[in-house]
Design an enzyme around this catalytic site. Structure first.
Site, PDB file in Angstrom:
ATOM      1  N   ASP A  42       0.850  -1.195   0.000  1.00  0.00           N
ATOM      2  CA  ASP A  42       0.000   0.000   0.000  1.00  0.00           C
ATOM      3  C   ASP A  42       0.885   1.245   0.000  1.00  0.00           C
ATOM      4  OD1 ASP A  42      -1.877   2.096   0.657  1.00  0.00           O
ATOM      5  OD2 ASP A  42      -3.219   0.553   1.394  1.00  0.00           O
ATOM      6  N   SER A  86      -7.134   4.070  -1.472  1.00  0.00           N
ATOM      7  CA  SER A  86      -6.942   2.624  -1.369  1.00  0.00           C
ATOM      8  C   SER A  86      -8.223   1.849  -1.640  1.00  0.00           C
ATOM      9  CB  SER A  86      -6.403   2.255   0.016  1.00  0.00           C
ATOM     10  OG  SER A  86      -5.088   2.743   0.182  1.00  0.00           O
ATOM     11  N   THR A 139      -7.957  -1.921   1.844  1.00  0.00           N
ATOM     12  CA  THR A 139      -7.390  -2.912   0.928  1.00  0.00           C
ATOM     13  C   THR A 139      -7.900  -4.313   1.196  1.00  0.00           C
ATOM     14  OG1 THR A 139      -5.443  -1.516   0.578  1.00  0.00           O
ATOM     15  CG2 THR A 139      -5.254  -3.838  -0.020  1.00  0.00           C
ATOM     16  N   ASP A 271       2.106   2.767   3.393  1.00  0.00           N
ATOM     17  CA  ASP A 271       1.313   3.964   3.107  1.00  0.00           C
ATOM     18  C   ASP A 271       1.280   4.904   4.303  1.00  0.00           C
ATOM     19  OD1 ASP A 271      -0.840   5.440   1.521  1.00  0.00           O
ATOM     20  OD2 ASP A 271      -1.972   4.888   3.321  1.00  0.00           O
ATOM     21  N   HIS A 275       2.653   8.745   4.201  1.00  0.00           N
ATOM     22  CA  HIS A 275       1.850   9.941   4.505  1.00  0.00           C
ATOM     23  C   HIS A 275       2.571  10.836   5.499  1.00  0.00           C
ATOM     24  CE1 HIS A 275      -1.907   9.473   2.351  1.00  0.00           C
ATOM     25  NE2 HIS A 275      -2.018   8.214   2.740  1.00  0.00           N
ATOM     26  N   HIS A 314      -1.311   2.302  -5.146  1.00  0.00           N
ATOM     27  CA  HIS A 314      -0.956   3.655  -5.568  1.00  0.00           C
ATOM     28  C   HIS A 314       0.387   3.980  -4.944  1.00  0.00           C
ATOM     29  CE1 HIS A 314      -1.920   4.817  -1.480  1.00  0.00           C
ATOM     30  NE2 HIS A 314      -3.101   4.229  -1.620  1.00  0.00           N
TER      31      HIS A 314
END
Length: 387
Positions: A42, A86, A139, A271, A275, A314
């Site tokens: 992720d 996601s 996810t 992820d 961030h 992504h």
């Protein structure tokens, strides 16, 4: 049967199948797969993979995920042509249909979509979901639940509990319990409907584990279903069990089904770290995902019936790498390669980006993942080769 250390068990399975550990070459592969293992990093873009490679092996090295026989790229934009979240990206992977951000298992008009996991169940295969995030996060949820909003944790947990999953491993215990109850972990539940989904699953015969030690010591028989929720929310670093340990245990249990299995494994906190522009944990979690890929490759070595895919939903953070130069004081240059050279990580965003993500694969049908496609194509290939 007793699950010993993950690696030992997988090596035993390999020996029983007459397997060796060959080099990664495309070879001539059949066009149908009994087993499919889908890895999703992720937020993991190309630079995440490169940073992990440099950290672990240096510029001349290679991650296990980058050593797979086939490589390509995946575009990730959602139904509206926007940078995906996601939920929309995982729905694209799970169903082959682009949707709007926030939606799980539903198309842009809100119509339910069948998933690759459900197709596997229809074929009599065993199925599993593994993640370092809460299992109710976007996810994993997209493969077994439907919701107009990824925030519907109560609804998603209920659907996961009712999805007849054979293996469900990750965090998120609080989403399965009512507020007046605690489970294996300190925080009370937060369900608004008063249901204790863990007790309901236990009454159905589902085996529960709460820690790495319990997972490693679990006694199981073919056909058993297993629930492992190892934290109230996301797993706490250092992850225990590790993503590789969860992957090995899941494969060992699912592989007992002679009809095969589908397994989705998510390195979900790549992820989160991205961030936060937290390069240390973004790289560490990418390496943790790579260890899980190694476990899957050990299982698949010498077999011709297992498709392994490594991709991302992504890219997050717009990670960029550089070697130290004068004036790079704002870069994170704390990273040292095995040869003593250092490198810097910079970020261009704190959000998702539109960058395409690398996809690598090996096994039946993997050749179809060459070149550049949308995430939906990955689903289509899995559906085409699943038997």
């Amino acid at each position: 049967m007793r699950i010993p250390a993950t690696r030992s068990l997988l090596l035993i399975l390999l020996l029983l199948n007459g397997a060796c550990l060959p080099g990664r070459t495309p070879g001539r592969q059949p066009e149908s797969a009994r087993n499919i293992i889908l890895f999703i990093g992720d937020g993991m873009g190309a630079e995440h993979r490169t940073a992990a490679t440099w950290m672990q092996h240096g510029p001349e090295g290679r991650l296990a995920m980058d050593g797979l026989a086939i490589s390509g790229w995946a575009d990730t934009l959602n139904h509206a042509g926007e940078v995906t979240d996601s939920a929309a990206a995982a729905t694209a992977l799970a169903t082959g249909v682009r949707t709007l951000n926030g939606r799980l298992g539903l198309d842009a008009e809100g119509r339910p979509l069948p998933t690759i996991l459900q197709r596997a169940q229809q074929q009599g295969k065993s199925v599993g979901l593994v993640t370092t995030t809460p299992v109710t996060h976007a996810t994993p949820a997209a493969f077994a639940a439907r919701a107009l909003s990824r925030r519907e944790a109560d609804n998603i947990a209920t659907q996961l509990a009712e999805a007849n999953l054979d293996v469900l491993l990750g965090g998120g215990e609080s989403d399965f319990l009512p507020p007046e109850e605690t489970g294996c972990h300190p925080q009370p539940g937060r369900r608004r409907d008063g249901r204790n989904l863990i007790d309901e699953l236990r009454r159905q015969g589902v085996r529960q584990v709460c820690s790495a030690d319990q997972l490693a010591a679990l006694e199981w028989s073919a056909g058993d279903r297993v629930l492992g929720l190892f934290a109230d929310g996301g797993l706490v670093r250092p992850f225990a069990p590790s993503l590789a340990e969860m992957t090995g245990a899941a494969i060992a249990m699912l592989a007992a089904n002679p009809r095969g299995f589908f397994l989705m494994v998510e390195g979900g906190q790549i992820d989160w770290a991205s961030h936060d522009n937290d390069a240390v944990h973004a790289i560490g979690d990418t390496l943790g995902l790579d260890e899980a890929v190694r476990v899957a490759l050990e299982f698949a070595a010498g077999r011709s019936d297992t498709l392994i895919i490594v991709t991302a939903d992504h890219e997050t953070g717009g990670m960029e790498l550089q070697r130290p130069t004068p004036g790079s004081a704002d870069a994170d240059c704390l990273f040292v390669m095995p040869d003593g050279a250092s490198f810097c990580v910079t970020w261009t965003s704190k959000d998702h980006t539109h960058r395409p993500v690398p996809t690598t694969a090996e096994g039946p049908g993997s050749r179809r993942l060459r070149d550049r496609h949308h995430l939906t194509h990955i689903h289509d290939v899995m559906e085409q080769v699943m038997r």
